[in-house]
Design a protein around this motif. Structure first.
Motif, short mmCIF file in Angstrom:
data_model
loop_
_atom_site.label_atom_id
_atom_site.label_comp_id
_atom_site.label_asym_id
_atom_site.label_seq_id
_atom_site.Cartn_x
_atom_site.Cartn_y
_atom_site.Cartn_z
N ARG A 104 -5.89 1.80 4.35
CA ARG A 104 -4.35 2.39 4.82
C ARG A 104 -3.51 1.39 4.72
O ARG A 104 -2.12 1.71 4.52
N TYR A 105 -3.70 0.14 4.99
CA TYR A 105 -2.68 -0.97 4.69
C TYR A 105 -3.12 -2.13 3.83
O TYR A 105 -3.15 -3.12 4.38
N PRO A 106 -3.36 -1.73 2.67
CA PRO A 106 -3.97 -2.83 1.88
C PRO A 106 -3.31 -3.97 1.65
O PRO A 106 -3.91 -5.32 1.63
N SER A 107 -1.89 -4.00 1.86
CA SER A 107 -1.12 -5.25 1.95
C SER A 107 -1.38 -6.33 3.01
O SER A 107 -1.22 -7.47 3.02
N LEU A 108 -2.01 -5.81 4.09
CA LEU A 108 -2.44 -6.68 5.12
C LEU A 108 -3.80 -7.30 5.10
O LEU A 108 -4.31 -8.07 5.98
N THR A 109 -4.54 -6.99 4.04
CA THR A 109 -5.93 -7.66 4.08
C THR A 109 -5.77 -8.96 3.97
O THR A 109 -6.76 -9.62 4.59
N LEU A 167 1.31 6.74 -4.45
CA LEU A 167 1.58 6.42 -5.75
C LEU A 167 1.11 5.40 -6.21
O LEU A 167 1.38 5.02 -7.53
N ASN A 168 0.13 4.91 -5.76
CA ASN A 168 -0.64 3.61 -6.09
C ASN A 168 0.19 2.32 -6.59
O ASN A 168 0.05 1.74 -7.61
N VAL A 169 1.51 1.99 -5.89
CA VAL A 169 2.28 0.97 -6.19
C VAL A 169 1.69 -0.23 -5.42
O VAL A 169 1.24 0.01 -4.39
N ASP A 170 1.71 -1.30 -6.08
CA ASP A 170 0.96 -2.41 -5.57
C ASP A 170 1.55 -2.87 -4.21
O ASP A 170 2.97 -2.79 -4.16
N GLY A 171 0.62 -3.36 -3.45
CA GLY A 171 1.16 -3.89 -1.92
C GLY A 171 2.43 -4.64 -1.88
O GLY A 171 3.29 -4.71 -1.04
N LYS A 172 2.35 -5.61 -2.67
CA LYS A 172 3.31 -6.82 -2.54
C LYS A 172 4.77 -5.98 -2.83
O LYS A 172 5.89 -6.25 -2.00
N ASN A 213 13.99 -1.58 -7.18
CA ASN A 213 12.89 -2.43 -7.39
C ASN A 213 11.83 -1.71 -8.45
O ASN A 213 11.76 -0.74 -8.60
N TYR A 214 11.44 -2.56 -9.32
CA TYR A 214 10.80 -2.25 -10.49
C TYR A 214 9.13 -2.38 -10.01
O TYR A 214 8.88 -3.07 -9.25
N PHE A 215 8.40 -1.28 -10.57
CA PHE A 215 6.90 -1.47 -10.22
C PHE A 215 6.40 -2.40 -11.19
O PHE A 215 6.67 -2.38 -12.24
N LYS A 216 5.23 -3.10 -10.80
CA LYS A 216 4.32 -3.69 -11.76
C LYS A 216 3.28 -2.92 -12.51
O LYS A 216 3.02 -2.15 -11.95
#
Lengths: 456, 137
Positions: free
Chosen positions: A150-155, B29-34, B134-137
């Protein structure tokens, strides 16, 4: 993953299809289908909330057969200190250890030892400037899975150091081999307080294979020990606890970790508290914190679902016990420095990868279409979040619909409106409900499932 | 796909709702975490600006296949010198706001840092309009 394997299941003969588990699940992993709860193992993080919520104890935990320990010459039981905390105060540590021997184990290791090695190892990570802050402990495997999903950016904030059960396992192996045991003669068994730790042993994250050979559920072990425990004075076996420290005993309790690390640290227990906090963390609304301890259970491991004792009493007994032990710094290992360096090396985890769960699939264009559709569907639903459709709330039902897992008529209110508008007849509407919840569900019958003594 | 929210000036208790909702959608929507993180940080800063300085405002987020465009518009005092406000550490926040842990003068610089495009228009005494892309990668 998260669940190609299932570590907990549901006994259909006990499930009364009451929606309690479904409503308590932090990842919306449960639906009621044909009057029975169904777990989506892809979404499940093994936090155990559903076990707590179930009024009929319909969930059960898979476990290894205790007889398997007999195939090893050296049978090591590894257990977290909270195991001791559950026993009634009249039993001494000597008597409990003696009981574990009688159950069939040859060597007993509480997992929180040697704790200074763990503390130093985590401090190394925190001292590294590259470590993203706040660094989050991996101690609770349910939290690790929650973050991955649920919080993948925090891995990247997870501290890549193994949990205490690995520490004690490596420590035990080293000690036994020094005594002359062969590695294959040593069987390592972990007494687990929860399902998440089972998953952590059976399908570990950040290591290819766990060192532990088998799992014993703590409630089963507790019962086995209670059968054989002696009420009389037993031999003094204090020597087996010589590497145990105050820090180690407190480790599995709330603030047991966080009090050692960083200049500013936070401790969170309870999965729903964790969810709310991770949400903030991901929004970058938490500033200046170095270390976060986070456990899925209220009162941390003392609240594990496989514990028998009351969590608050367990905490109290442990805190009292911890005071009697020396500080970790005062404990010197037999093979000293060398030994600790080797242990430290073994504690390092491989990188942990995010495993986001996509409600609408990985294809962004399709996902957007589905999402748009779901948002339009939500406009038709009443927003009562009653769960009578078999989904935890109206939004979840809308998501299920666009994924072809549910239909409009699953909403009993919408269906009632259709009856009112003459779009379907009352008979058909009732049959729909029966299909979802079972045919005998609506009879006046004191013996049916969900009858009064099975509710809250 | 469009999401809209209202923001009430002075309501720090509920600041963060739009950023959390937008984040939820972007993750689905599967936008990357960063990228999600950048967007959420920028939007939260913009929200807090409205809460801290303006009387009321709106957030609207338009999401398409490749990008997200966020408009944050408020009725408020406006920004007399945008260039000055873009400098790190420059703040006009009241002591009361600073005491609550906001108003460190990093809002606009943080928005700049976390967006691909940032456009600010402001009329003193009337309000401020912010557009972030912001553009998605």
């Amino acid at each position: 993953m998260i669940g190609d394997a299932k570590y907990h299941s549901l006994d259909p003969s006990k499930c009364i299809g009451c929606t309690h588990c479904m409503k308590s699940c932090p990842t919306e992993a449960i639906r009621v289908v044909n009057g029975l709860a169904v777990i989506d193992h892809e979404r499940c993080v093994y936090c155990g909330q559903c076990h707590r919520a179930c009024p009929t104890h319909a969930f059960y935990v898979e476990q290894d057969d205790l007889a398997m320990i007999r195939s090893f010459k050296y049978r090591v039981i590894l257990f977290p200190s909270i195991m001791i905390g559950q026993f009634p105060g009249k039993y001494s540590e000597d008597q409990i250890y003696d009981g574990l021997k009688k159950v069939g184990f040859t060597h007993i290791y509480e997992v929180e030892q040697p704790m200074q090695v763990m503390i130093d190892s985590i401090n190394e990570v925190l001292a590294d400037k590259e470590t993203p802050k706040p660094a989050i402990s991996i101690y609770c495997p349910a939290i690790v899975r929650l973050i991955q999903g649920r919080y993948p950016s925090l891995t990247e904030n997870l501290i890549l150091r193994k949990a205490p059960h690995n520490l004690a396992a490596h420590f035990a192996v080293e000690q036994l081999m020094l005594e002359g045991a062969l590695r294959e003669e040593i069987g390592l068994f972990y007494a687990t307080p929860c399902i998440a730790k089972i998953a952590a042993v059976k399908s570990p994250v950040g290591e290819s294979e766990s060192i532990v050979d088998g799992i014993v559920n703590m409630n089963q072990l507790y019962n086995e020990v209670m059968k054989v425990i002696s009420d009389d004075v037993v031999d003094d076996n204090t020597v087996q606890r010589k590497n145990l420290s105050t820090e180690g005993i407190n480790w599995s309790l709330t603030r047991g970790e966080s009090c050692h690390f960083g200049s500013r640290s936070i401790a969170i227990d309870g999965i729903h508290n964790a969810v709310r906090f991770l949400e903030r963390l991901e929004n970058d609304q938490v500033k200046g914190i170095d270390f976060i301890e986070m456990r899925a259970c209220d009162q941390s491991c003392a609240g594990g679902i496989l514990l028998t004792g009351n969590r608050f009493m367990t905490v109290e007994r442990l805190e009292r016990r911890a005071k009697r032990y020396p500080s970790a710094k005062e404990i010197h290992l037999e093979n000293n420095q060398e030994n600790s360096q080797e242990l430290k090396r073994k504690l390092i985890l491989d990188p942990i990868v995010p495993k986001p769960h996509f409600a609408f699939g990985k294809d962004r264009v399709k996902a957007m279409e589905k999402m748009d559709k779901a948002q339009r569907i939500v406009c038709f639903l009443p927003g009562i979040d009653c769960g009578a459709c078999g989904a935890p709330n109206c939004h979840a039902l809308a998501e299920d619909m666009v994924n072809n897992k549910a239909k409009m008529s699953d909403c009993i209110f919408l269906q009632q409106k259709w009856v009112d508008e003459g779009r379907i007849n009352a008979r058909k509407a009732f049959l729909n409900i029966q299909k979802k919840w079972g045919t005998d569900r609506f009879k006046a019958d004191c013996n049916k499932r969900g009858r009064r003594n099975e509710g809250f | 796909m469009k999401l809209t929210f209202n923001i009430q000036g002075g309501d720090f208790t509920h600041a963060g709702k739009p950023s959390s909702e937008v984040k939820k959608v972007l993750k689905q929507l599967n936008v990357d975490g960063k990228t999600v993180k950048n967007i959420v940080i920028a939007l939260y800063e913009a929200e807090v600006n409205v809460v801290a300085h303006a009387w009321k405002g709106t957030v609207s987020a338009e999401i398409d296949e490749n990008k997200i465009t966020i408009f944050v518009e408020d009725d408020g005092p406006g920004i007399p010198d945008i260039e000055l406000a873009m400098q790190a550490g420059y703040s006009t926040a009241s002591k009361q706001v600073r005491d609550m842990g906001f108003g460190a003068g990093m809002g606009l610089p943080n928005m700049k840092k976390n967006t691909d495009e940032l456009l600010i228009e402001s009329i003193v005494g009337k309000g401020t309009k912010v557009k972030m892309v912001n553009y998605f990668k």
